[in-house]
Design a protein around this motif. Structure first.
Motif, PDB file in Angstrom:
ATOM      1  N   UNK A  90      -1.511   7.059  -8.619  1.00  0.00           N
ATOM      2  CA  UNK A  90      -0.185   7.498  -9.099  1.00  0.00           C
ATOM      3  C   UNK A  90       0.909   6.614  -8.484  1.00  0.00           C
ATOM      4  N   UNK A  91       0.753   6.303  -7.186  1.00  0.00           N
ATOM      5  CA  UNK A  91       1.757   5.466  -6.520  1.00  0.00           C
ATOM      6  C   UNK A  91       1.820   4.087  -7.186  1.00  0.00           C
ATOM      7  N   UNK A  92       0.648   3.538  -7.528  1.00  0.00           N
ATOM      8  CA  UNK A  92       0.610   2.217  -8.190  1.00  0.00           C
ATOM      9  C   UNK A  92       1.257   2.299  -9.569  1.00  0.00           C
ATOM     10  N   UNK A  93       0.986   3.391 -10.251  1.00  0.00           N
ATOM     11  CA  UNK A  93       1.574   3.613 -11.583  1.00  0.00           C
ATOM     12  C   UNK A  93       3.105   3.650 -11.467  1.00  0.00           C
ATOM     13  N   UNK A  94       3.589   4.299 -10.399  1.00  0.00           N
ATOM     14  CA  UNK A  94       5.038   4.383 -10.200  1.00  0.00           C
ATOM     15  C   UNK A  94       5.656   3.023  -9.908  1.00  0.00           C
ATOM     16  N   UNK A  95       4.928   2.206  -9.117  1.00  0.00           N
ATOM     17  CA  UNK A  95       5.451   0.858  -8.818  1.00  0.00           C
ATOM     18  C   UNK A  95       5.629   0.087 -10.127  1.00  0.00           C
ATOM     19  N   UNK A  96       4.643   0.230 -11.005  1.00  0.00           N
ATOM     20  CA  UNK A  96       4.679  -0.475 -12.289  1.00  0.00           C
ATOM     21  C   UNK A  96       5.806   0.079 -13.177  1.00  0.00           C
ATOM     22  N   UNK A  97       5.847   1.383 -13.265  1.00  0.00           N
ATOM     23  CA  UNK A  97       6.837   2.069 -14.099  1.00  0.00           C
ATOM     24  C   UNK A  97       8.266   1.757 -13.639  1.00  0.00           C
ATOM     25  N   UNK A  98       8.453   1.640 -12.301  1.00  0.00           N
ATOM     26  CA  UNK A  98       9.793   1.362 -11.768  1.00  0.00           C
ATOM     27  C   UNK A  98      10.055  -0.142 -11.617  1.00  0.00           C
ATOM     28  N   UNK A  99       9.031  -0.931 -11.973  1.00  0.00           N
ATOM     29  CA  UNK A  99       9.122  -2.402 -11.881  1.00  0.00           C
ATOM     30  C   UNK A  99       9.512  -2.847 -10.474  1.00  0.00           C
ATOM     31  N   UNK A 100       8.815  -2.280  -9.499  1.00  0.00           N
ATOM     32  CA  UNK A 100       9.039  -2.656  -8.100  1.00  0.00           C
ATOM     33  C   UNK A 100       7.812  -3.460  -7.664  1.00  0.00           C
ATOM     34  N   UNK A 101       8.060  -4.689  -7.177  1.00  0.00           N
ATOM     35  CA  UNK A 101       6.934  -5.601  -6.964  1.00  0.00           C
ATOM     36  C   UNK A 101       6.669  -5.917  -5.491  1.00  0.00           C
ATOM     37  N   UNK A 102       7.489  -5.355  -4.572  1.00  0.00           N
ATOM     38  CA  UNK A 102       7.310  -5.713  -3.159  1.00  0.00           C
ATOM     39  C   UNK A 102       6.595  -4.624  -2.354  1.00  0.00           C
ATOM     40  N   UNK A 103       5.671  -3.902  -3.017  1.00  0.00           N
ATOM     41  CA  UNK A 103       4.867  -2.896  -2.315  1.00  0.00           C
ATOM     42  C   UNK A 103       3.390  -3.190  -2.530  1.00  0.00           C
ATOM     43  N   UNK A 104       2.635  -3.207  -1.410  1.00  0.00           N
ATOM     44  CA  UNK A 104       1.167  -3.349  -1.491  1.00  0.00           C
ATOM     45  C   UNK A 104       0.554  -2.009  -1.130  1.00  0.00           C
TER      46      UNK A 104
END
Ligand SMILES: C[S@@+](CC[C@H](N)C(=O)[O-])C[C@H]1O[C@@H](n2cnc3c(N)ncnc32)[C@H](O)[C@@H]1O
Length: 272
Positions: free
Chosen positions: A142-156
């Motif tokens: 879900x967290x990865x989905x949120x990164x994609x959905x919010x277009x945030x690219x600086x989180x591993x």
């Protein structure tokens, strides 16, 4: 059934009924209010009545809608993750106060759940790298989905038990570690009330005093922080003293507890 009848039928809070109806009709709440005579199709009526019934049985509105706002960002949520709380915005706020806006710092978020804290910080500090961990593979999805959905690219993202999730390059020391870990005591009566009944137990409960995970994180954090690095943790309203003691025992200095807008002790920070 039209919008007015649907709202009148709903024996739940008006705002919740409006949210469910907006979701089913795929329109804003303003439109719900502006067009009370609009007729629902058979499918819309069936869906609305089903959601209504689930709400009457106590299911959190965020799980029914599949979304929750946090830090003015729209997060996807499911029963695999804790519903991000407005109170946790204090943890983000205090972390941001210590992260210079232009420096490329390394930040670690332990127990990221929906990714709320990590992604909120990442959205405000694009030059930083944030590592977000959880030991629930479903939560991490879900967290990865949120990164994609919010277009945030600086989180591993990394899967694993607290610091054990870190290997390879992720083992390098961090400037800041943040965490909102589970901190409710086993058998706390609140677990039988409200939204908590539907949230994952492993996101909430941490031993007899609710301190098991806080202890683990605070005791081990110094090994993963740069000199002068900071740890910030959210904790329960009655854990301020226990948490301060853990910080002291782990060798932290400048230990400060911050209260939320209701005056409740909520976040403690310390420097190594
Ligand atoms: C209180 S929730 C916080 C979620 C999110 N950070 C937030 O503030 O909305 C705690 C999170 O810690 C995770 N967690 C629990 N035990 C863990 C462990 N041993 N190692 C890593 N993560 C853990 C849970 O899966 C959950 O996502």
């Amino acid at each position: 059934m039209n919008i007015r009848t649907a709202l009148d039928t709903a024996k739940i809070e008006k705002i919740d009924a409006e949210l469910l109806l907006s979701f089913v009709l795929n329109c804003g709440r303003a439109s719900i209010r502006a067009y009370p005579e609009r007729e629902l199709t058979f499918e819309q009526k069936t869906k609305f009545l089903e959601l209504l019934q689930r709400r009457v049985h106590g299911e959190p509105i965020a799980y029914l809608l599949g979304h929750k706002e946090f830090w003015s960002l729209d997060f996807i949520v499911s029963p695999d993750v804790l519903i991000p709380r407005a109170d946790t915005e204090l943890l983000v706020e205090m972390a941001l106060e210590t992260i210079p806006s232009k420096k490329a710092q390394r930040i670690l978020d332990l127990g990221t759940g929906s990714g709320a804290v990590a992604l909120a910080i990442a959205s405000e500090r694009p030059s930083c790298t944030i590592v977000a961990t959880d030991n629930s593979a479903e939560a991490l999805q879900i967290a990865k989905l949120n990164a994609k959905h919010l277009q945030i690219h600086n989180v591993e993202f990394a899967l694993g038990y607290w610091f054990d999730a870190l290997s390879g390059g992720l083992n390098q020391p961090y400037d800041i570690i943040v965490s909102n870990p589970p901190y409710v005591a086993n058998f706390d009566p609140h677990l039988e009330q409200g939204d908590l009944r539907f949230e994952p137990n492993q996101a909430l409960v941490a031993g007899m005093e609710g301190m098991d995970d806080l202890h683990n994180i605070i005791a081990n954090a110094p090994k993963f922080l740069v000199p002068q690095g900071q740890l910030l943790v959210e904790h329960g309203y009655n854990q301020e003293k226990l948490v301060a003691k853990e910080f002291e025992q782990a060798g932290f200095a400048e230990i400060v507890c911050y209260s939320d807008l209701s005056g409740i002790p909520r976040v403690t920070s310390g420097t190594v």
